[in-house]
Design a protein around this motif. Structure first.
Motif, PDB file in Angstrom:
ATOM      1  N   SER A   1      78.827  64.004  44.293  1.00  0.00           N
ATOM      2  CA  SER A   1      79.592  64.074  45.533  1.00  0.00           C
ATOM      3  C   SER A   1      80.222  62.722  45.831  1.00  0.00           C
ATOM      4  N   ALA A   2      81.375  62.755  46.505  1.00  0.00           N
ATOM      5  CA  ALA A   2      82.062  61.517  46.875  1.00  0.00           C
ATOM      6  C   ALA A   2      81.499  60.922  48.156  1.00  0.00           C
ATOM      7  N   GLY A   3      80.533  61.540  48.759  1.00  0.00           N
ATOM      8  CA  GLY A   3      79.877  61.076  49.985  1.00  0.00           C
ATOM      9  C   GLY A   3      78.679  61.965  50.242  1.00  0.00           C
ATOM     10  N   ASP A   4      78.250  62.053  51.485  1.00  0.00           N
ATOM     11  CA  ASP A   4      77.143  62.957  51.805  1.00  0.00           C
ATOM     12  C   ASP A   4      77.571  64.404  51.559  1.00  0.00           C
ATOM     13  N   ILE A   5      76.665  65.199  51.019  1.00  0.00           N
ATOM     14  CA  ILE A   5      76.993  66.599  50.756  1.00  0.00           C
ATOM     15  C   ILE A   5      76.968  67.378  52.071  1.00  0.00           C
ATOM     16  N   SER A   6      77.683  68.494  52.092  1.00  0.00           N
ATOM     17  CA  SER A   6      77.777  69.285  53.309  1.00  0.00           C
ATOM     18  C   SER A   6      76.444  69.951  53.626  1.00  0.00           C
ATOM     19  N   GLN A   7      76.279  70.337  54.867  1.00  0.00           N
ATOM     20  CA  GLN A   7      75.041  70.985  55.311  1.00  0.00           C
ATOM     21  C   GLN A   7      74.825  72.299  54.563  1.00  0.00           C
ATOM     22  N   MET A   8      75.908  73.031  54.303  1.00  0.00           N
ATOM     23  CA  MET A   8      75.792  74.299  53.586  1.00  0.00           C
ATOM     24  C   MET A   8      75.327  74.074  52.144  1.00  0.00           C
ATOM     25  N   GLU A   9      75.947  73.084  51.458  1.00  0.00           N
ATOM     26  CA  GLU A   9      75.551  72.788  50.078  1.00  0.00           C
ATOM     27  C   GLU A   9      74.107  72.318  50.011  1.00  0.00           C
ATOM     28  N   SER A  10      73.703  71.475  50.965  1.00  0.00           N
ATOM     29  CA  SER A  10      72.328  70.980  50.995  1.00  0.00           C
ATOM     30  C   SER A  10      71.343  72.130  51.198  1.00  0.00           C
ATOM     31  N   LYS A  11      71.670  73.042  52.098  1.00  0.00           N
ATOM     32  CA  LYS A  11      70.798  74.180  52.384  1.00  0.00           C
ATOM     33  C   LYS A  11      70.647  75.078  51.161  1.00  0.00           C
ATOM     34  N   GLU A  12      71.772  75.372  50.478  1.00  0.00           N
ATOM     35  CA  GLU A  12      71.728  76.272  49.328  1.00  0.00           C
ATOM     36  C   GLU A  12      70.984  75.625  48.149  1.00  0.00           C
ATOM     37  N   MET A  13      71.236  74.345  47.929  1.00  0.00           N
ATOM     38  CA  MET A  13      70.566  73.653  46.819  1.00  0.00           C
ATOM     39  C   MET A  13      69.066  73.521  47.094  1.00  0.00           C
ATOM     40  N   LEU A  14      68.710  73.309  48.361  1.00  0.00           N
ATOM     41  CA  LEU A  14      67.289  73.199  48.708  1.00  0.00           C
ATOM     42  C   LEU A  14      66.581  74.535  48.498  1.00  0.00           C
ATOM     43  N   LYS A  15      67.255  75.649  48.860  1.00  0.00           N
ATOM     44  CA  LYS A  15      66.681  76.974  48.616  1.00  0.00           C
ATOM     45  C   LYS A  15      66.457  77.186  47.121  1.00  0.00           C
ATOM     46  N   LEU A  16      67.427  76.750  46.337  1.00  0.00           N
ATOM     47  CA  LEU A  16      67.317  76.897  44.890  1.00  0.00           C
ATOM     48  C   LEU A  16      66.162  76.061  44.350  1.00  0.00           C
ATOM     49  N   ALA A  17      66.028  74.814  44.858  1.00  0.00           N
ATOM     50  CA  ALA A  17      64.975  73.913  44.371  1.00  0.00           C
ATOM     51  C   ALA A  17      63.587  74.429  44.726  1.00  0.00           C
ATOM     52  N   LYS A  18      63.465  75.117  45.876  1.00  0.00           N
ATOM     53  CA  LYS A  18      62.160  75.646  46.299  1.00  0.00           C
ATOM     54  C   LYS A  18      61.847  77.004  45.699  1.00  0.00           C
ATOM     55  N   GLY A  19      62.840  77.588  45.020  1.00  0.00           N
ATOM     56  CA  GLY A  19      62.664  78.951  44.522  1.00  0.00           C
ATOM     57  C   GLY A  19      61.836  79.027  43.262  1.00  0.00           C
ATOM     58  N   ARG A  20      61.871  80.211  42.659  1.00  0.00           N
ATOM     59  CA  ARG A  20      61.007  80.497  41.510  1.00  0.00           C
ATOM     60  C   ARG A  20      61.378  79.653  40.293  1.00  0.00           C
ATOM     61  N   ALA A  21      62.592  79.160  40.244  1.00  0.00           N
ATOM     62  CA  ALA A  21      63.022  78.446  39.042  1.00  0.00           C
ATOM     63  C   ALA A  21      62.794  76.945  39.128  1.00  0.00           C
ATOM     64  N   GLN A  22      62.154  76.464  40.208  1.00  0.00           N
ATOM     65  CA  GLN A  22      62.085  75.019  40.423  1.00  0.00           C
ATOM     66  C   GLN A  22      61.297  74.298  39.334  1.00  0.00           C
ATOM     67  N   GLN A  23      60.377  74.995  38.653  1.00  0.00           N
ATOM     68  CA  GLN A  23      59.598  74.328  37.617  1.00  0.00           C
ATOM     69  C   GLN A  23      60.409  74.099  36.346  1.00  0.00           C
ATOM     70  N   ALA A  24      61.547  74.765  36.202  1.00  0.00           N
ATOM     71  CA  ALA A  24      62.302  74.710  34.953  1.00  0.00           C
ATOM     72  C   ALA A  24      63.291  73.552  34.901  1.00  0.00           C
ATOM     73  N   PHE A  25      63.723  73.024  36.047  1.00  0.00           N
ATOM     74  CA  PHE A  25      64.735  71.970  36.049  1.00  0.00           C
ATOM     75  C   PHE A  25      64.596  71.122  37.309  1.00  0.00           C
ATOM     76  N   VAL A  26      65.325  70.023  37.337  1.00  0.00           N
ATOM     77  CA  VAL A  26      65.353  69.127  38.499  1.00  0.00           C
ATOM     78  C   VAL A  26      66.670  69.355  39.228  1.00  0.00           C
ATOM     79  N   ALA A  27      66.592  69.903  40.432  1.00  0.00           N
ATOM     80  CA  ALA A  27      67.777  70.066  41.271  1.00  0.00           C
ATOM     81  C   ALA A  27      67.942  68.792  42.093  1.00  0.00           C
ATOM     82  N   CYS A  28      69.102  68.160  42.008  1.00  0.00           N
ATOM     83  CA  CYS A  28      69.298  66.874  42.671  1.00  0.00           C
ATOM     84  C   CYS A  28      70.778  66.657  42.958  1.00  0.00           C
ATOM     85  N   TRP A  29      71.084  65.520  43.584  1.00  0.00           N
ATOM     86  CA  TRP A  29      72.488  65.189  43.857  1.00  0.00           C
ATOM     87  C   TRP A  29      72.679  63.691  43.769  1.00  0.00           C
TER      88      TRP A  29
END
Length: 843
Positions: free
Chosen positions: A650-678
């Motif tokens: 990102s060119a700055g702080d990520i949007s609230q929507m993107e942060s919310k969706e990525m956080l849901k993904l990171a907490k989900g069932r697939a979180q052990q398989a990869f590192v979700a980050c920004w």
């Protein structure tokens, strides 16, 4: 195809012929009196273009002029152009009224290959382009879709290279140039042609100009992995036969040429074709790293300049030792330019815009020549970290404010440790570049912590006091330890920046673990109610909860806390009601309670491992953020997980929507398989360089990527037209997992370890080190004149005079054969040749 047997024309002669259209058009034109004579004289395998003329009308005259003009050029390819006169009474297929000079016919032997309407052969270019295209129909593949192009690429991987050309229309001068090149080089490379603008756009990250012809050389022969895309090098000049020939000659040249002679005598195809040659100056100790650098630069400059690897060990160059790059231009009489460049970007800029890179100034050259003799025998370790050495060299005249840092010697070391609750000691070598760089950060820490109670900052120059450093088992420089009476010293193993060092020192003031006596204290600790020395620390808090029956786990936890002291805020609760506290968070003792955001979120973690080192690893893993912002300082912790990265640039702080969706993904069932980050490129500008490595140019932001650094290095780009939502990302990841996505790029298999290992000074102190033979063993009656020399240039801050005059201790060390003698015997060898060390007092 049998026509290939007739390719006897050398390429340079072909270029000459193709680039000069004959003024006398009928020079190569043959005439036949009748169709019978023409067909009876056809030879098997020979190609001929025939047009039949029952009569010549005024409207047909322009076509006759063009086809006669093309006769000589086609003859160079073994294709004859024949004008056949038709008798008036001949009403056959070729001479009949329906033909009436509206068609031309291409034969191989007596077999008809193609009929051409005369309006498609409107000039010399269209005639030659269409005739060659027809003859090479089975050799030059025409593709209409991206899938066709990818299938061709996949078939060629590991076998042959591909030349992909886009022309807006057939019959143009660019189409002719491609077909003429295919006639000459078709047996070496696979030529692929398209007129579809959509195919061109799909092959480029940029928005290409579909109104102009383009040509890409695809290095499929190097792509041995079926999943690895072929590298592509675009022709940067207009699509002419001469430029294509020049481009293919450059692509056939070695990627990196290794030379072992005077650069003035070196000549490569790049110089012969009017391009510059870049020399990467190398030496034996850094050959592998320099070779990788040269290959990286060569790929970036492919088609623009040549790259050569020049070994200093094999060629005696009368130039500055700091010079790492040389530039040779094709201009006669222009001297070779030797430069000191900081990174590969500057090398590329040197070729693309010479005005942005300045040569070494004359005063720097004179200064370097004075010290050249000392540097001729440079030790391997001098190049351990080139950027650090260069940075120290640039700032050599900057004076460091070291008044707040106590100088320790063998005399005052142990007594000074009792003067404060905690004594911070920097062990360093005054001639070593990394030590001097850390000393700068350490001086800034001293200014920042000035007046802090219970903390004393000090330093030991191990060049002056090798025996003391040996007693403390300091084997590598620099090293920072915190001493507290009655406890083992804590060694710092984090980043060397001012902020990180200050945080470590401040946090280490508090007991680790902090023992809590009541339930209220434990609950307050989880809510963020800390002692004053911890209150300003932003880190997550960790509370260990133990019962009296879990002594083994408690002891391991205390040992882990000692190791992590200064890095993590840790508390411990060991009381009768510990079970009540742990059950509140759905765990049983022994357990960890992890409090984030000052108690807003408390997570209970069962302690299954009762070995301190295992516990340290587990704690460090649990402290990692669920959806972290990647920075230079925390990246190593996430790399240690050896998982793929799903990273949002990102060119700055990520949007609230993107942060919310990525956080849901990171907490989900697939979180052990990869590192979700920004990664925020405003805070971490190195992200620009990362993206340039992934793509030829920095894409529009934000961009979401899947990067598997530990298995193949493939980079996949999330479709920009889709919104960043959990559903879309999971759907994309499923396609990626099934092999339905094509990687945007593949990272090279580079080893990112340091060029050389760090020095182990204890090992160097062994009497068997060859350099020690230069110092005779002390004999009875030796005088104090055998004492080793003082530190080159003295101590950085002037130091305590007593620290520079210790004949009794040093004599004892030498006579007793202590390890200190080895360090004294080795260090001068390095120090005398290290410019930064010689002038460290100027810092």
């Amino acid at each position: 195809m049998s026509a290939q047997k007739d390719r006897w024309v050398p390429s340079l002669f072909l270029l000459f012929c193709a680039c000069s259209i004959p003024t006398s058009g009928s020079a190569g034109l043959q005439q036949e009196q009748s169709p019978q004579h023409y067909f009876s004289g056809l030879e098997a395998g020979k190609a001929s273009l025939a047009f039949f003329t029952p009569r010549v009308s005024p409207g047909a005259q322009p076509f006759l002029e063009q086809i006669e003009s093309s006769a000589e050029a086609l003859q160079d390819y073994g294709i004859s152009v024949v004008k056949v006169n038709c008798p008036k009474e001949d009403a056959s297929r070729y001479c009949g009224r329906e033909n009436a000079l509206r068609k031309a016919f291409l034969f191989r032997g007596n077999r008809l290959i193609r009929e051409f309407p005369t309006d498609a052969l409107f000039d010399v270019n269209s005639i030659i382009a269409n005739v060659l295209f027809a003859l090479l129909f089975n050799e030059v593949k025409y593709v209409e879709t991206l899938a066709d192009l990818e299938n061709t690429e996949n078939m060629l991987k590991g076998k042959s290279n591909m030349v992909f050309a886009y022309v807006p229309a057939t019959g143009t001068a660019e189409h002719r140039a491609v077909m003429e090149a295919a006639f000459v080089y078709g047996t070496i490379h696979q030529f692929v042609l398209t007129t579809e603008a959509a195919v061109l756009k799909a092959t480029s990250h940029d928005d290409p100009d579909v109104s102009s012809a383009q040509l890409l050389f695809c290095h499929c022969q190097r792509a041995t992995d079926p999943a690895q895309p072929c590298r592509r090098t675009a022709l940067g000049q207009p699509l002419t036969l001469l430029n294509i020939h020049r481009h293919l000659k450059l692509m056939a040249a070695p990627l990196v040429t290794e030379v072992a002679e005077d650069p003035e005598k070196v000549s490569t195809v790049h110089l012969q074709l009017g391009l510059p040659l870049v020399f990467i100056l190398s030496q034996r100790e850094t050959y592998e790293a320099d070779r990788r650098t040269a290959e990286f630069v060569a790929w970036q400059l492919l088609g623009k300049a040549g790259v050569a690897l020049l070994s200093r060990d094999l060629v005696d160059l009368n130039v500055l030792h700091r010079s790492n790059v040389a530039l040779k231009t094709p201009d006669e009489g222009t001297p070779i330019q030797y430069l000191v460049l900081e990174d590969t970007d500057e090398v590329i800029t040197l070729v693309e815009d010479k005005n942005k890179v300045k040569p070494i100034q004359e005063d720097e050259q004179e200064e370097e020549e004075e010290n050249d003799e000392d540097e001729k025998e440079n030790n391997n370790q001098d190049i351990q970290d080139d950027q650090v050495v260069e940075a120290v060299s640039r700032d050599k005249k900057r004076e460091l404010p070291l008044e707040q840092i106590l100088v320790l010697t063998e005399e005052n070391f142990h007594s000074s440790l009792s003067e404060a609750a905690r004594t911070v000691v920097l062990f360093y070598a005054s001639w070593e570049a990394v030590s001097l760089a850390v000393l700068r950060s350490y001086s800034e820490v001293a200014a920042h912590l000035k007046g802090t109670l219970g903390v004393l900052l000090s330093r030991v120059n191990c060049w002056d006091w090798p025996g003391l450093c040996s007693q403390e088992n300091v084997t590598q420089f620099p090293a920072i330890r915190i001493y507290k009476e009655g406890q083992r010293p804590v060694t710092y193993d984090g980043m060397w920046g001012t902020e990180e060092l200050s945080s470590f020192i401040l946090l280490s003031r508090a007991p680790c673990p902090l023992k809590l006596a009541t339930m209220d204290e434990a609950e307050g600790y989880l809510r963020g109610e800390f002692p004053s020395e911890l209150s300003s620390h932003p880190h997550t808090s960790l509370l260990g909860v133990f019962s009296t029956a879990t002594s083994e786990a408690r002891e391991a936890f205390e040992e882990a806390a000692n190791i992590l002291s200064g890095h993590i805020r840790m508390g411990m609760y060991l009381e009768d009601d510990a079970l009540t506290l742990s059950r509140k968070y759905s765990v049983s003792p022994p357990a960890l309670l992890l409090a984030r955001d000052r108690g807003r979120s408390v997570e209970g973690i069962a302690l299954s491992k009762h070995i301190s080192q295992d516990m340290v690893q587990m704690i460090r893993y649990e402290l990692l953020d669920i959806f972290p912002e990647i920075t230079v300082s925390n990246l190593p912790w996430y790399l240690q997980l050896r998982k793929p990265f799903l990273i949002l640039f990102s060119a700055g702080d990520i949007s609230q929507m993107e942060s919310k969706e990525m956080l849901k993904l990171a907490k989900g069932r697939a979180q052990q398989a990869f590192v979700a980050c920004w990664l925020n490129l405003e805070k971490t500008p190195v992200g620009h360089g990362i993206l340039r490595t992934y793509f030829s140019t920095v894409p529009s932001l934000p961009v979401l990527l899947w990067v598997n650094l530990h298995a193949g290095g493939q980079v996949f780009e999330f479709p920009s037209e889709q919104s960043v939502t959990e559903v879309n990302i999971l759907s994309w990841l499923e396609k990626l997992q099934a092999g339905l996505e094509i990687p945007s790029s593949t990272l090279s298999e580079e080893d990112w370890k340091p060029p050389l290992p760090a020095y182990d000074f204890l090992q160097m102190m062994e009497p068997s080190v060859p350099e020690l033979s230069l110092h005779a063993s002390p004999q009875p009656g030796d005088t104090p004149a055998q004492h080793p020399p003082q530190s080159p240039g003295g101590d950085p801050a002037g130091g305590d005079p007593a620290s520079l005059e210790e004949p009794s201790q040093e004599s004892t060390a030498l006579e007793g054969g202590s390890p200190g003698r080895g360090l004294r015997g080795t260090a001068p060898r390095l120090a005398a040749r290290d410019k930064q060390g010689r002038r460290h007092s100027e810092l």
